[in-house]
Design an enzyme around this catalytic site. Sequence first.
Site, PDB file in Angstrom:
ATOM      1  N   SER A 142       0.993  -0.784  -0.342  1.00 41.86           N
ATOM      2  CA  SER A 142      -0.250   0.484   0.015  1.00 41.86           C
ATOM      3  C   SER A 142       1.008   1.006   0.102  1.00 41.86           C
ATOM      4  O   SER A 142       1.871   1.086   0.775  1.00 41.86           O
ATOM      5  CB  SER A 142      -1.232  -0.102   1.073  1.00 41.86           C
ATOM      6  OG  SER A 142      -1.701   1.188   1.545  1.00 41.86           O
ATOM      7  N   TYR A 167      -2.202  -0.330   9.808  1.00 44.07           N
ATOM      8  CA  TYR A 167      -2.844  -1.259   8.700  1.00 44.07           C
ATOM      9  C   TYR A 167      -1.376  -1.020   8.389  1.00 44.07           C
ATOM     10  O   TYR A 167      -0.933  -2.339   7.536  1.00 44.07           O
ATOM     11  CB  TYR A 167      -3.549  -0.019   8.344  1.00 44.07           C
ATOM     12  CG  TYR A 167      -3.925  -0.321   5.878  1.00 44.07           C
ATOM     13  CD1 TYR A 167      -4.367  -1.824   6.223  1.00 44.07           C
ATOM     14  CD2 TYR A 167      -3.412   0.424   5.607  1.00 44.07           C
ATOM     15  CE1 TYR A 167      -4.346  -2.379   5.129  1.00 44.07           C
ATOM     16  CE2 TYR A 167      -3.868   0.016   3.757  1.00 44.07           C
ATOM     17  CZ  TYR A 167      -4.008  -1.142   3.651  1.00 44.07           C
ATOM     18  OH  TYR A 167      -4.004  -1.199   2.327  1.00 44.07           O
TER      19      TYR A 167
END
Length: 350
Positions: A142, A167
């Site tokens: 990501s 995350y």
Amino acid sequence: MKILVTGTAGFIGHFTALRLLAMGHSVVGLDNINDYYDVNLKYGRLAEAGFAREQVQPGQLVQSVKHANYQFIQASLEDRETLNGLFTEHKFDAVCNLAAQAGVRYSLENPHAYIDANVFGFMNILEACRHNGVKNLSFASSSSVYGLNETMPFSTSHNVDHPVSLYAATKKSNELMAHTYAHLYGIQCTGLRFFTVYGPWGRPDMAPFIFTKAAFNGDTIKVFNHGNMQRDFTYIDDIVEGVVRVIENPCHANPNWSGKTPSPDSSSAPYKIYNIGNNNTVKLMDFIQAVEAATGVEINKEFLPIQPGDVVATYADVSDLERDMDYKPNTSVQEGMRRTVAWYRNFYNI
């Protein structure tokens, strides 16, 4: 090839599987269909791929009625026994791991879900590849790994040691874990840092979907950091094109890599990290205008401070993707949102 694609009830996984099928590959899809967001959207994607809702049962491999070379199983990456059985039975040529517990803000509320799915689950994928001779592994990372980095555009050669959400930290850990398995066991591991993916069938927790829904419902959207945000919005077709090129062209060790001046995006092991973004950062207010143009509605806005875990801007340097894969995403936000809104109107009968 016979390819395991995890996360195929999800946004990117759904389109990746369909594209691989169209290219002549055989696909086994896996997803736990969790309720992080509306499961009706997940079952809708599965139905689009030929799996009826009543057909899908936990732990059972089912056949698509639309694609002869597509099977699906509802299972979690944490379910080591089911995962190992799947690898043993199918002898995959490649694995594309797109399953994860997604979302930056939700990681503040439910951190254990991220460790379970993104760390323990990815560990199970790596071990299954190791013990079943799978040498071609691609996986979703990501753009959030760039964290506090303010150097634009974000380059895979930049340091990513300062994440600002759990995350992001789990995605960085995936990259480190993959490198270890590339080094120890020769698994060709390619990580893909996605930048704000949007499009038809997109995630309802993401801004493009939220803004579109608000436009049609007359709701007020929350505009964080008072609108002073920038994102490298990347259309789904552009993301999938990059993913399938990586699957068909697994990475190799970099013969020029040196431990004395170690670049973080490659290695003396078969390991590579790519950005997949539009290479064009867009101001949040300009993106909102693109949504308004596509919907024909002026959206009500509430301007708020930046939220914990958010980064102010993202902007992808995709020069190595362009060099190695002869590919660069190029769909404009105006065109991408036009297609997205057309799908939204059709799906929700507006």
